[in-house]
Design a protein around this motif. Structure first.
Motif, PDB file in Angstrom:
ATOM      1  N   TYR A 226      43.641  40.984  38.821  1.00  0.00           N
ATOM      2  CA  TYR A 226      43.642  41.940  39.494  1.00  0.00           C
ATOM      3  C   TYR A 226      43.533  40.781  40.944  1.00  0.00           C
ATOM      4  O   TYR A 226      42.795  39.983  40.946  1.00  0.00           O
ATOM      5  CB  TYR A 226      42.333  42.997  40.031  1.00  0.00           C
ATOM      6  CG  TYR A 226      42.493  44.612  39.107  1.00  0.00           C
ATOM      7  CD1 TYR A 226      43.847  45.602  39.402  1.00  0.00           C
ATOM      8  CD2 TYR A 226      41.588  44.563  38.057  1.00  0.00           C
ATOM      9  CE1 TYR A 226      43.489  46.139  38.743  1.00  0.00           C
ATOM     10  CE2 TYR A 226      41.439  46.164  37.543  1.00  0.00           C
ATOM     11  CZ  TYR A 226      42.926  46.766  37.486  1.00  0.00           C
ATOM     12  OH  TYR A 226      43.268  48.015  37.034  1.00  0.00           O
TER      13      TYR A 226
ATOM     14  N   VAL B 232      42.185  41.773  43.998  1.00  0.00           N
ATOM     15  CA  VAL B 232      40.405  42.230  44.107  1.00  0.00           C
ATOM     16  C   VAL B 232      39.977  42.687  42.896  1.00  0.00           C
ATOM     17  O   VAL B 232      40.308  43.786  42.200  1.00  0.00           O
ATOM     18  CB  VAL B 232      40.662  43.692  45.335  1.00  0.00           C
ATOM     19  CG1 VAL B 232      39.378  43.990  45.883  1.00  0.00           C
ATOM     20  CG2 VAL B 232      41.864  43.414  46.942  1.00  0.00           C
ATOM     21  N   ALA B 233      38.550  41.936  42.434  1.00  0.00           N
ATOM     22  CA  ALA B 233      38.164  42.362  41.335  1.00  0.00           C
ATOM     23  C   ALA B 233      37.337  43.333  41.188  1.00  0.00           C
ATOM     24  O   ALA B 233      37.273  43.722  42.784  1.00  0.00           O
ATOM     25  CB  ALA B 233      36.763  41.065  40.333  1.00  0.00           C
ATOM     26  N   ASN B 234      37.751  44.600  40.310  1.00  0.00           N
ATOM     27  CA  ASN B 234      36.618  45.710  40.238  1.00  0.00           C
ATOM     28  C   ASN B 234      35.405  45.632  40.797  1.00  0.00           C
ATOM     29  O   ASN B 234      34.501  44.136  40.968  1.00  0.00           O
ATOM     30  CB  ASN B 234      36.758  45.878  39.002  1.00  0.00           C
ATOM     31  CG  ASN B 234      36.136  47.288  38.861  1.00  0.00           C
ATOM     32  OD1 ASN B 234      35.199  47.527  38.541  1.00  0.00           O
ATOM     33  ND2 ASN B 234      37.184  48.631  39.688  1.00  0.00           N
ATOM     34  N   LYS B 235      35.369  46.837  41.765  1.00  0.00           N
ATOM     35  CA  LYS B 235      33.463  46.326  42.594  1.00  0.00           C
ATOM     36  C   LYS B 235      32.867  47.517  41.535  1.00  0.00           C
ATOM     37  O   LYS B 235      31.940  47.672  42.999  1.00  0.00           O
ATOM     38  CB  LYS B 235      34.007  46.710  43.656  1.00  0.00           C
ATOM     39  CG  LYS B 235      34.294  45.911  44.439  1.00  0.00           C
ATOM     40  CD  LYS B 235      34.730  45.701  45.984  1.00  0.00           C
ATOM     41  CE  LYS B 235      35.224  44.945  46.590  1.00  0.00           C
ATOM     42  NZ  LYS B 235      36.342  45.492  47.697  1.00  0.00           N
ATOM     43  N   ALA B 236      33.125  48.032  40.668  1.00  0.00           N
ATOM     44  CA  ALA B 236      32.696  49.276  40.185  1.00  0.00           C
ATOM     45  C   ALA B 236      31.026  48.346  40.275  1.00  0.00           C
ATOM     46  O   ALA B 236      30.463  47.299  39.665  1.00  0.00           O
ATOM     47  CB  ALA B 236      32.915  49.870  38.812  1.00  0.00           C
ATOM     48  N   LYS B 237      29.985  49.445  40.269  1.00  0.00           N
ATOM     49  CA  LYS B 237      28.423  49.172  40.067  1.00  0.00           C
ATOM     50  C   LYS B 237      28.912  48.750  38.300  1.00  0.00           C
ATOM     51  O   LYS B 237      28.466  49.795  37.941  1.00  0.00           O
ATOM     52  CB  LYS B 237      27.759  49.692  40.821  1.00  0.00           C
ATOM     53  CG  LYS B 237      27.147  49.267  42.119  1.00  0.00           C
ATOM     54  CD  LYS B 237      25.136  50.057  41.830  1.00  0.00           C
ATOM     55  CE  LYS B 237      24.877  50.260  42.992  1.00  0.00           C
ATOM     56  NZ  LYS B 237      24.517  51.872  43.373  1.00  0.00           N
TER      57      LYS B 237
END
Ligand code: HEM
Ligand code: SF4
Ligand code: FES
Lengths: 226, 249
Positions: free
Chosen positions: A90, A92-97
């Motif tokens: 990606y 924008v790297a995944n921002k999930a906590k």
């Protein structure tokens, strides 16, 4: 059953079993090492010599080595395969906590491994194949390896070894905060109630184990160097 | 309001794609995210340019089509929402929004933001079904199901097969999806017949199609529009391990 060894869940099963085994080993290792903190070293030397001369250790040692090898081999294989499952990354790297440790288990494990190699060279190698001064507590009747002297010498002589051992404990701490509960999740011993409980127990375990291992160099640092 | 868009454009499955920048004026805060994309496409068509391909269908978070990875989140901002339920009030005037397709070996890009999620159908065909008696419909109360199991099965059945779990996972693992499907059926009496083979075959299919393995980071459950929890992954592991040790095939 033959598919088990190559399936995603099967491979993780072996990681978790070896991880649980290594975590049990850490408990025993810490209990024995804590003897370093009491008295002038006789207690620790007795225990260390009992362990190294014990015939059971002839079996335990290779099993332990095998535990590490299986854990590391599967870790490398799984990590590589998981990286290949996303050929295009990606923007924008995944921002999930998600906990930092959980996303960096291979790096943390790798750092633990680097520490392990140095640690083995420091003690295990010297005791097994090198020269360790002899010491006797009964007027020369029985001679023991002065492992206590070896440990204290290391922590007393070079402060960066103290720093290294504390750093090793920190990497181990992070690895365990995720690894502990993850191992139970992998073998299916978990549910919506136990996830949060296991995460708390993971932190308690990691604090005790890593805190304990870090305390020993700190103890000698304060005792001799400061 | 005025927004800047950074969107992945790729002519077809084989083409090499790249990000394209767009600016869109007159975006209403009450617009849905998909309506915003529609208005972008209208503008592009008027300008004689190629519109952006993206997938959507139900607009009520039940079909699982609207697979957009928005600013680092599958289905964009907000928890337990699908892209079709995101509104432009979640963004500010002047914001830059980066939109990417799901990225996974198992979900190849077809065009722009559309991916081929056929892999999930293949996993379902491998075991996501039950055998039932032909003939007359049985009485509704013929099969007793405990309240806890019924509730759990219902929670698992909420999975819409959107693939956000794969998109969020650093390993592109489809484990949460498979866990939801396996658990839903394993919890009910109708699903018991094939329970073991289902767990074995669906996991084998998932592996075969190039999805990664679960390392329990939990990113999937945070991003899942239906709130499927990773406790179902523990259940899947249990089902799979028991099946592996007991199935004689
Ligand atoms: C004393 C040493 C170690 C202990 C006690 C330990 C313990 C654990 C445990 C309990 C897990 C969880 C397993 C699971 O999720 O099922 C784990 C995972 C992991 N370990 Fe270790 N470990 C140690 C050393 C290492 C080393 C040396 C490496 C590698 C280079 C390593 C790499 C990993 C990786 C990559 C994972 C994550 C695997 C996954 O989630 O798929 N570990 N470890
Ligand atoms: S588990 Fe959640 S994120 Fe994954 S496919 Fe089902 S609904 Fe989508
Ligand atoms: S369009 Fe159907 S779930 Fe969003």
């Amino acid at each position: 059953m033959s598919k088990f060894f190559t399936s995603s869940i099967g491979q993780k099963f072996f990681m978790s079993i070896t991880g649980l085994f290594l975590m049990m080993f850490l408990i025993v290792h810490l209990i024995l090492n804590s003897l370093l903190l009491f008295g002038d070293g006789e207690l620790f030397n007795q225990a260390a010599n009992f362990m190294s001369s014990n015939p059971i250790m002839k079996i335990v040692e290779p099993v332990l080595a095998l535990g590490f090898i299986v854990h590391i081999v599967y870790a490398s294989y799984i990590t590589l395969k998981n990286q290949m499952a996303r050929p295009q990354k990606y923007k924008v790297a995944n921002k999930a906590k998600a906990s930092w440790a959980s996303k960096n288990m291979y790096i943390l494990g790798g750092l633990v491994f680097v520490f392990l190699v140095i640690h083995l060279a420091n003690f295990f190698w010297k005791i097994k194949f090198g020269t360790v001064a002899a010491i006797s507590y009964d007027g020369g009747q029985t001679e023991l390896h002065d492992v206590y002297g070896l440990v204290v010498g290391l922590f007393k002589g070079w402060w960066w070894y103290d720093a290294l051992y504390i750093a090793g404990a920190i990497f181990l701490f992070l690895h365990l905060t995720h690894g502990f509960w993850s191992a139970f999740q992998t073998i299916g011993w978990d549910n919506d109630k136990w996830i949060s409980r296991l995460k708390v127990i993971a932190y308690i375990y990691a604090v005790i184990i890593a805190g304990g291992f870090a305390f020993i160099p700190l103890f000698f640092l304060v005792k001799y160097v400061v | 309001m005025k927004i800047k868009l950074n969107i992945w454009k790729q002519a077809n499955a084989k083409a090499k794609g790249k990000f394209e920048k767009y600016e869109l004026d007159g975006v209403d805060t009450e617009m849905s995210f998909l309506e915003m994309l529609d208005s972008l496409n209208e503008k592009l068509i008027k300008e004689g340019k190629e519109p952006v391909a993206f997938e959507h269908d139900c607009h009520e978070a039940i079909c699982g089509c609207c697979s957009l990875y928005i600013n680092g989140h599958p289905h964009g901002p907000g928890s337990e929402t699908a892209t079709c339920q995101v509104h432009m009030r979640s963004f500010k005037d002047g914001d830059t929004i980066t939109i990417e397709p799901w990225r996974a070996k198992g979900f190849p890009v077809l065009k722009d933001l559309m991916v081929d999620r056929n892999a999930f159908d293949k996993i379902m065909s491998a075991g996501g079904f039950v055998s039932i008696d032909a003939g007359q419909a049985p009485d509704a109360n013929a099969n007793l199901v405990g309240k806890i199991d019924a509730d759990k099965a219902f929670d698992a059945a909420a999975c819409i097969g959107c693939g956000a779990c794969v998109a969020a996972c650093k390993n592109s693992s489809a484990t949460l999806f498979v866990a939801a499907k396996v658990s839903q059926l394993a919890l009910l009496p109708q699903g018991k017949v094939e329970a073991k083979r289902r767990a074995l075959n669906m996991v084998a299919k998932m592996d075969e199609l190039g999805f990664g393995s679960c390392t329990n980071t939990g990113a999937c459950e945070v991003e899942c529009p239906k709130g499927i929890g990773i406790d179902f992954i523990a259940k899947l592991n249990r089902e799979y391990l028991c099946a592996s040790f007991s199935e004689s095939e």
